[in-house]
Motif scaffolding. Structure first.
Motif, PDB file in Angstrom:
ATOM      1  N   LEU A  81       1.261  -1.140  -0.349  1.00 44.16           N
ATOM      2  CA  LEU A  81       0.145  -0.351   0.381  1.00 44.16           C
ATOM      3  C   LEU A  81       0.627   1.142   0.169  1.00 44.16           C
ATOM      4  N   ALA A  82       0.454   2.042  -0.936  1.00 41.22           N
ATOM      5  CA  ALA A  82       1.548   3.531  -1.288  1.00 41.22           C
ATOM      6  C   ALA A  82       0.219   4.758  -0.920  1.00 41.22           C
ATOM      7  N   VAL A  83       0.923   5.023   0.127  1.00 45.38           N
ATOM      8  CA  VAL A  83       0.306   6.152   1.390  1.00 45.38           C
ATOM      9  C   VAL A  83       0.693   7.699   0.992  1.00 45.38           C
ATOM     10  N   PHE A 130       3.580   2.089   2.791  1.00 48.28           N
ATOM     11  CA  PHE A 130       5.041   2.789   2.767  1.00 48.28           C
ATOM     12  C   PHE A 130       4.374   4.144   2.345  1.00 48.28           C
ATOM     13  N   ALA A 131       5.037   5.023   2.420  1.00 47.30           N
ATOM     14  CA  ALA A 131       3.919   6.974   2.425  1.00 47.30           C
ATOM     15  C   ALA A 131       5.101   7.731   0.410  1.00 47.30           C
ATOM     16  N   ILE A 167       8.438   4.520   8.748  1.00 45.45           N
ATOM     17  CA  ILE A 167       7.585   4.491   7.614  1.00 45.45           C
ATOM     18  C   ILE A 167       8.490   4.665   6.625  1.00 45.45           C
ATOM     19  N   GLU A 168       8.989   3.307   5.682  1.00 44.88           N
ATOM     20  CA  GLU A 168      10.069   3.893   4.172  1.00 44.88           C
ATOM     21  C   GLU A 168       8.733   5.302   3.593  1.00 44.88           C
ATOM     22  N   LEU A 169      10.162   6.719   2.710  1.00 46.68           N
ATOM     23  CA  LEU A 169       9.101   7.213   2.007  1.00 46.68           C
ATOM     24  C   LEU A 169       9.520   8.075   0.598  1.00 46.68           C
ATOM     25  N   CYS A 170       8.895   8.247  -0.039  1.00 47.16           N
ATOM     26  CA  CYS A 170       9.692   7.916  -1.384  1.00 47.16           C
ATOM     27  C   CYS A 170       9.023   9.742  -2.172  1.00 47.16           C
ATOM     28  N   GLY A 197       6.192  -0.955  -6.777  1.00 46.57           N
ATOM     29  CA  GLY A 197       5.048  -1.498  -7.090  1.00 46.57           C
ATOM     30  C   GLY A 197       4.215  -1.677  -6.231  1.00 46.57           C
ATOM     31  N   ALA A 198       3.493  -0.857  -5.785  1.00 43.30           N
ATOM     32  CA  ALA A 198       1.946  -0.507  -5.150  1.00 43.30           C
ATOM     33  C   ALA A 198       1.502  -1.372  -5.735  1.00 43.30           C
TER      34      ALA A 198
END
Ligand code: SF4
Ligand code: ZN
Length: 311
Positions: free
Chosen positions: A50-52, A80-81, A108-111, A159-160
């Motif tokens: 899940l991408a947030v 992840f965000a 939380i991983e953040l892109c 890959g979300a």
């Protein structure tokens, strides 16, 4: 006033239900309703990555906070965000800092993707160029097109399987009414808690866990939880057509409590019919970027071409 449930000091009055709530019962009730939206609409499924989408504002950080709680208990779901930096001077920096701090603290991983890196210019510059020809052009029109695309493309790259966006009840009611006023039923058919128009590998399905929570309650939730939220408003906000719609709906809500719920619930009853009638199943590929579009060039490629020619 006292909480209608436990008698503790109340912090909020749910006017629609005539209920006073203390801090504990208020927080509990918001979280419970978000969990219900997730459950009833099947927003999270086994194997989801899940991408947030976050901005550092109250909606997105509240959403990330609750989703982490819900998904954190499940080993079959990753979260992840993503933050999109549109390039709005004096505004986006605050939200970005809050988002970075929050994700770091929560692990939380953040892109982060930016208009500048992806499209070669900031939103501020797009607006400057656009206004040369048409002084009435709105920043939100450009912002909406490019942010939606960049969020989707970043989620896809990472890959979300789903993309969560922080639309609250007010946002959804505004979108419904705005589409209605413009007569844009194709766009209406794309609304809902789980917004997926066509099953297409290039489009990540969007989910809206906050869709049943009024904006006021999201703001209070973020405050009471002590989330590092940025409450400043985008400098372009008052230009938006959506803001006029917001004022009308808020006015109606003030006079007739429950208006926002009613707009969204009535719409939900019509949504299956709208989807059947107005779903665009003939989505092709943009001849320049390969993105999903029903025309030869997608909206962002048309705009980018215009900006570059007038720079
Ligand atoms: Fe973008 Fe408009 Fe929102 Fe500002 S108010 S962030 S320009 S959509
Ligand atoms: Zn394109």
């Amino acid at each position: 006033m006292k909480c209608s449930t436990c008698g503790e000091k109340a912090v909020y009055y749910r006017r629609f239900e005539g209920q006073w709530q203390c801090k504990r019962h208020f927080l509990r009730s918001v979280e419970k309703r978000i969990r219900k939206t997730i459950r009833v609409n099947g927003l999270l499924e086994h194997g989801d990555r899940l991408a947030v989408g976050i901005s550092g504002g109250k909606d997105s950080l509240t959403m990330l906070h609750v989703l982490k709680k819900v998904a954190g208990k499940r080993r079959d779901i990753e979260i992840f965000a993503i933050l999109i930096d549109e390039g709005i001077e004096g505004y986006r920096e605050h939200g970005r800092k809050n988002a970075e701090d929050f994700c770091k603290k929560e692990g939380i991983e953040l892109c982060i993707s930016s208009f500048r890196e992806e499209y070669g210019m900031d939103l501020d510059e797009m607006v400057r160029i656009g206004k040369k020809d048409d002084p009435t052009v709105r920043a939100c029109t450009y912002c909406g097109v490019f942010r939606r695309k960049l969020l989707n493309d970043t989620a896809l790259k990472q890959g979300a399987t789903k993309l969560a966006i922080g639309h609250n009840l007010d946002d959804e009611a505004q979108s419904i009414m705005a589409n209605h006023i413009r007569g844009d039923l194709i766009r209406s058919a794309r609304l809902g808690a789980k917004a997926m128009v066509v099953d297409d590998d290039r489009l990540v399905p969007r989910i809206k866990p906050l869709r049943d929570i009024p904006e006021k309650e999201v703001g209070l939730f973020a405050l009471l939880k002590g989330l590092p939220v940025d409450f400043s408003e985008c400098p372009y906000a008052d230009e938006s057509f959506r803001w006029s719609v917001r004022d009308v709906i808020n006015d109606l809500e003030e006079k007739y409590a429950g208006t926002k719920y009613s707009i969204v619930r009535t719409f939900d009853n019509m949504l299956p019919m709208l989807k059947e009638r107005f779903t665009d199943s003939t989505i092709g590929a943009c001849s320049r970027c390969g993105g999903a579009t029903s025309k030869d060039l997608c909206k962002s490629c048309i705009l980018l071409e215009m900006f570059k020619s007038k720079r």
